[in-house]
Design an enzyme around this catalytic site. Structure first.
Site, mmCIF file in Angstrom:
data_model
loop_
_atom_site.group_PDB
_atom_site.id
_atom_site.type_symbol
_atom_site.label_atom_id
_atom_site.label_comp_id
_atom_site.label_asym_id
_atom_site.label_seq_id
_atom_site.Cartn_x
_atom_site.Cartn_y
_atom_site.Cartn_z
ATOM 1 N N ALA A 136 0.515 -1.081 0.059
ATOM 2 C CA ALA A 136 -0.034 0.010 -0.002
ATOM 3 C C ALA A 136 0.899 1.218 0.224
ATOM 4 C CB ALA A 136 -0.708 0.123 1.146
ATOM 5 N N HIS A 191 9.039 -5.476 2.510
ATOM 6 C CA HIS A 191 8.868 -4.920 1.278
ATOM 7 C C HIS A 191 9.746 -5.204 0.416
ATOM 8 C CE1 HIS A 191 4.861 -2.983 2.311
ATOM 9 N NE2 HIS A 191 5.287 -3.094 3.468
ATOM 10 N N ASN A 215 4.239 -11.238 4.070
ATOM 11 C CA ASN A 215 3.564 -10.317 3.321
ATOM 12 C C ASN A 215 4.414 -9.232 2.978
ATOM 13 O OD1 ASN A 215 1.033 -10.933 5.922
ATOM 14 N ND2 ASN A 215 0.590 -11.260 3.897
ATOM 15 N N ASP A 244 -4.531 -11.514 11.210
ATOM 16 C CA ASP A 244 -5.715 -11.089 11.407
ATOM 17 C C ASP A 244 -6.626 -12.035 10.528
ATOM 18 O OD1 ASP A 244 -4.768 -10.559 8.623
ATOM 19 O OD2 ASP A 244 -5.379 -8.685 8.381
ATOM 20 N N ASP A 269 -0.332 -3.954 12.288
ATOM 21 C CA ASP A 269 -0.219 -3.100 11.029
ATOM 22 C C ASP A 269 -1.585 -2.431 10.835
ATOM 23 O OD1 ASP A 269 0.845 -2.123 8.717
ATOM 24 O OD2 ASP A 269 0.622 -3.920 7.546
HETATM 25 ZN ZN LIG Z 1 2.724 -1.088 8.041
#
Ligand SMILES: [Zn+2]
Length: 385
Positions: A136, A191, A215, A244, A269
């Protein structure tokens, strides 16, 4: 030991509690005096009727909540008090990638709140991230590691920039890992498109955290384990998990705990939408839609942060992943506290530590919260739910 003429008692005794300790659950009393856990206190007795007491949650990766974003320092108190009301007694403030000027202004503003104890520190998530794993983060704002910019942010943070997530394969990244570690800023790998060798080089250079493992990183492959295998195998590394039910499935949560139990840190997060229900939100420069509690980039399918609290992450670790309560509590408190270097005062219900705790009912829902020996007004939970 206090005598009757010492004046009003300052302590609290939580009686009939199921106290969740790092190595198990003990039924008994928890003594609190002068804001700390102690072995003996006099004062008000509160009968918990067998409810659980867990150490206050420590969230090392969170962007906001209750409609408020850490990207805007004037909203930070609202985000922090929303999460506090749900049991997070220690929180970092994570910033997504922004322009150099935005980041500088935000870091300077958040440093004041860190000095006030509203947040425990600032986590720079970016801007030195891999374009192909940007999640994002606005890809147009990603850039190569810039030591001059990093030093400026550290200076503006006045000791409160505590962590930076970066992609170790970028040019100059390993030098920045070393510089950050020397400056007391925890380097985190995330990332990233890095192969396992590059991730291991980053850990050897001083990186100590894997940002939301699985992730926004090269996935685990049996012939190229990537950052996932590198982090799970390295006893120096704390691995974050967004538990989650969207970012990782329960089977993967179990796998991470089996591989690295005491090094797994549950994180939220969470973005501003946490606690707010479905709607349209912003995360940094990006538009985010929340539908059915799932946050995605507007018009796309990329997941964009979560809408959970640490209490949800903790409860899911028990109910969905089937972990013992004490293991879930450790991952929600002691492990992140140690990763942040504050394990001597936070993270467990042991004498000498801050009386930061949450009282939970049989369904592991938060009943009430205490920070530094003071009960957080329940009105906050009610008004912000
Ligand atoms: Zn984050």
């Amino acid at each position: 030991m206090p005598k009757p003429d010492d004046g009003p008692a300052s302590g609290t005794i939580l009686t009939n509690a199921r106290i969740v300790l790092p190595d198990g659950v003990r039924h008994g009393d928890l003594h609190i005096a002068d804001g700390r856990i102690t072995t003996f206190a006099v004062g008000e007795q509160i009968d918990l009727g067998g409810r659980y007491v867990v150490p206050g949650f420590v969230d090392m990766h969170v962007h906001g909540g209750a409609g408020a974003s850490y990207q805007r320092p004037q909203q930070a108190r609202r985000a922090a008090s929303f999460h506090l009301a749900h049991g997070t007694t220690t929180t970092m403030a994570s910033l997504v990638t922004g322009t150099p000027r935005e980041l500088a202004e935000t870091v300077a503003g958040l440093a004041d709140l860190a000095a006030d104890g509203v947040i425990a520190g600032i986590h720079l998530e970016g801007p030195y991230l891999a374009r192909d794993r940007c999640g994002a983060h606005d890809p147009a704002l990603l850039r190569a590691p810039d030591p001059a910019e990093f030093r400026r942010l550290v200076r503006l943070g006045r000791g409160h920039v505590r962590m930076i997530t970066l992609a170790p394969e970028l040019p100059g990244a390993l030098d920045l890992v070393r510089e950050a570690a020397d400056a007391g800023v925890i380097p985190a790998v995330g990332h990233t498109e890095a192969a396992g060798g590059t991730a291991r080089a980053a850990f050897d250079a001083g990186a100590r955290v894997a940002t939301h493992l699985f992730n926004a990183m090269r996935p685990l492959h049996h012939r190229e384990g990537g950052p996932v295998a590198a982090a799970l195998n390295d006893p120096r590394v704390t691995v974050e998990l967004i538990n989650d039910g969207v970012h990782v499935e329960p089977a993967v949560t179990r796998l991470a705990f089996a591989a690295a139990g005491p090094r797994v840190a549950l994180i939220t997060d969470a973005m501003a939408a946490a606690g707010m229900g479905d709607g349209d939100y912003r995360l940094g420069a990006m538009d985010v839609e929340v539908r059915g509690g799932r946050a995605t980039l507007a018009g796309g399918t990329s997941i964009a942060g979560s809408t959970i609290t640490m209490a949800d992450a903790f409860r899911r670790a028990v109910t969905d992943a089937g972990l013992p309560v004490q293991d879930a509590a450790r991952a929600a408190s002691l492990t992140p506290a140690r990763a942040l270097g504050i394990g001597s005062r936070a993270g467990s219900l042991e004498p000498g530590k801050d009386a930061d705790l949450a009282v939970l009912d049989d369904d592991l829902q938060v009943t009430w919260v205490m920070k530094r020996g003071t009960i957080v007004p329940r009105a906050r939970i009610l008004s912000e739910n």
